[in-house]
Design a protein around this motif. Structure first.
Motif, PDB file in Angstrom:
ATOM      1  N   ARG A   1       0.845  -1.196   0.000  1.00 55.87           N
ATOM      2  CA  ARG A   1       0.000   0.000   0.000  1.00 55.87           C
ATOM      3  C   ARG A   1       0.883   1.250   0.000  1.00 55.87           C
ATOM      4  O   ARG A   1       1.555   1.535   0.978  1.00 55.87           O
ATOM      5  CB  ARG A   1      -0.911  -0.039   1.228  1.00 55.87           C
ATOM      6  CG  ARG A   1      -1.954   1.032   1.235  1.00 55.87           C
ATOM      7  CD  ARG A   1      -2.911   0.842   2.384  1.00 55.87           C
ATOM      8  NE  ARG A   1      -3.765   2.004   2.499  1.00 55.87           N
ATOM      9  CZ  ARG A   1      -4.649   2.170   3.456  1.00 55.87           C
ATOM     10  NH1 ARG A   1      -4.816   1.242   4.380  1.00 55.87           N
ATOM     11  NH2 ARG A   1      -5.391   3.263   3.486  1.00 55.87           N
ATOM     12  N   THR A   2       0.859   1.980  -1.100  1.00 57.28           N
ATOM     13  CA  THR A   2       1.686   3.173  -1.251  1.00 57.28           C
ATOM     14  C   THR A   2       0.849   4.310  -1.815  1.00 57.28           C
ATOM     15  O   THR A   2      -0.185   4.088  -2.443  1.00 57.28           O
ATOM     16  CB  THR A   2       2.869   2.936  -2.205  1.00 57.28           C
ATOM     17  OG1 THR A   2       2.358   2.624  -3.497  1.00 57.28           O
ATOM     18  CG2 THR A   2       3.773   1.814  -1.729  1.00 57.28           C
ATOM     19  N   GLY A   3       1.295   5.514  -1.583  1.00 58.82           N
ATOM     20  CA  GLY A   3       0.726   6.675  -2.248  1.00 58.82           C
ATOM     21  C   GLY A   3      -0.653   7.114  -1.815  1.00 58.82           C
ATOM     22  O   GLY A   3      -1.253   7.965  -2.466  1.00 58.82           O
ATOM     23  N   ASP A   4      -1.177   6.571  -0.717  1.00 60.65           N
ATOM     24  CA  ASP A   4      -2.534   6.960  -0.308  1.00 60.65           C
ATOM     25  C   ASP A   4      -2.547   7.766   0.989  1.00 60.65           C
ATOM     26  O   ASP A   4      -3.590   8.021   1.543  1.00 60.65           O
ATOM     27  CB  ASP A   4      -3.440   5.740  -0.183  1.00 60.65           C
ATOM     28  CG  ASP A   4      -3.031   4.812   0.953  1.00 60.65           C
ATOM     29  OD1 ASP A   4      -1.917   4.951   1.491  1.00 60.65           O
ATOM     30  OD2 ASP A   4      -3.834   3.929   1.298  1.00 60.65           O
ATOM     31  N   ASN A   5      -1.365   8.151   1.471  1.00 54.36           N
ATOM     32  CA  ASN A   5      -1.258   9.039   2.625  1.00 54.36           C
ATOM     33  C   ASN A   5      -1.851   8.448   3.906  1.00 54.36           C
ATOM     34  O   ASN A   5      -2.446   9.146   4.703  1.00 54.36           O
ATOM     35  CB  ASN A   5      -1.921  10.391   2.303  1.00 54.36           C
ATOM     36  CG  ASN A   5      -1.391  11.506   3.169  1.00 54.36           C
ATOM     37  OD1 ASN A   5      -0.208  11.567   3.442  1.00 54.36           O
ATOM     38  ND2 ASN A   5      -2.264  12.379   3.613  1.00 54.36           N
TER      39      ASN A   5
END
Length: 155
Positions: A93-97
């Motif tokens: 899970r990346t890039g979703d803050n």
């Protein structure tokens, strides 16, 4: 209070392949096995990932898995979380803050949506001229299982 989306779309093999190629990486069975392992066991340590990958590629070396994890982290396909007093953990899970809550007793980790919903979700008192892109937050606490005596305390 605004939060990031609760449902997280799982990346597809096609998306992984495209991301790898767009960063000049070959699509190898080792890279795909590591991505599958990290996807299957979020917040796993590198050693956990080695065990998972070896169920598919029994002869892969520990060093190879570490090298692939570092490379996938560098191109943004995997996130590396370093909880206090714990080995680094990895997730797809990346890039979703999003952020994390970490149990100081048993070491369990859960994802926590950002309360603001956009990066960075914290504003420092001084940015020293930096263009801020993100903020990492690790909430430390005691999980419900440990509160109820389900796990031994970490020394």
């Amino acid at each position: 209070m605004e939060t990031t989306a609760a449902a997280v779309a799982r990346p597809s093999r096609d998306a992984w392949t495209s991301h790898l190629r767009s960063h000049g990486r070959r699509v190898t069975k080792q890279r795909l096995a590591v991505l599958d392992a990290v996807d299957a066991v979020p917040h796993a340590t590198a050693e956990d990932t080695v065990r998972q990958v070896r169920s598919v590629l029994p002869n892969i070396s520990v060093q190879s898995v570490y090298v692939v994890l570092a490379d996938l982290t560098s191109i943004g396909m995997v996130s590396k979380l370093e909880p206090p007093g714990s080995p680094a953990r990895y997730e797809i899970r990346t890039g979703d803050n999003h952020h994390h809550v970490y149990c100081i007793s048993c070491g369990s980790i859960q994802d926590v949506p950002c309360a603001v919903g956009h990066a960075p979700c914290l504003t420092p008192s001084e940015d020293h001229g930096f263009q801020l892109l993100s903020a990492e937050v690790v909430f430390r606490g005691i999980c419900p299982r440990c509160q109820n005596g389900g796990a031994a305390a970490v020394p």
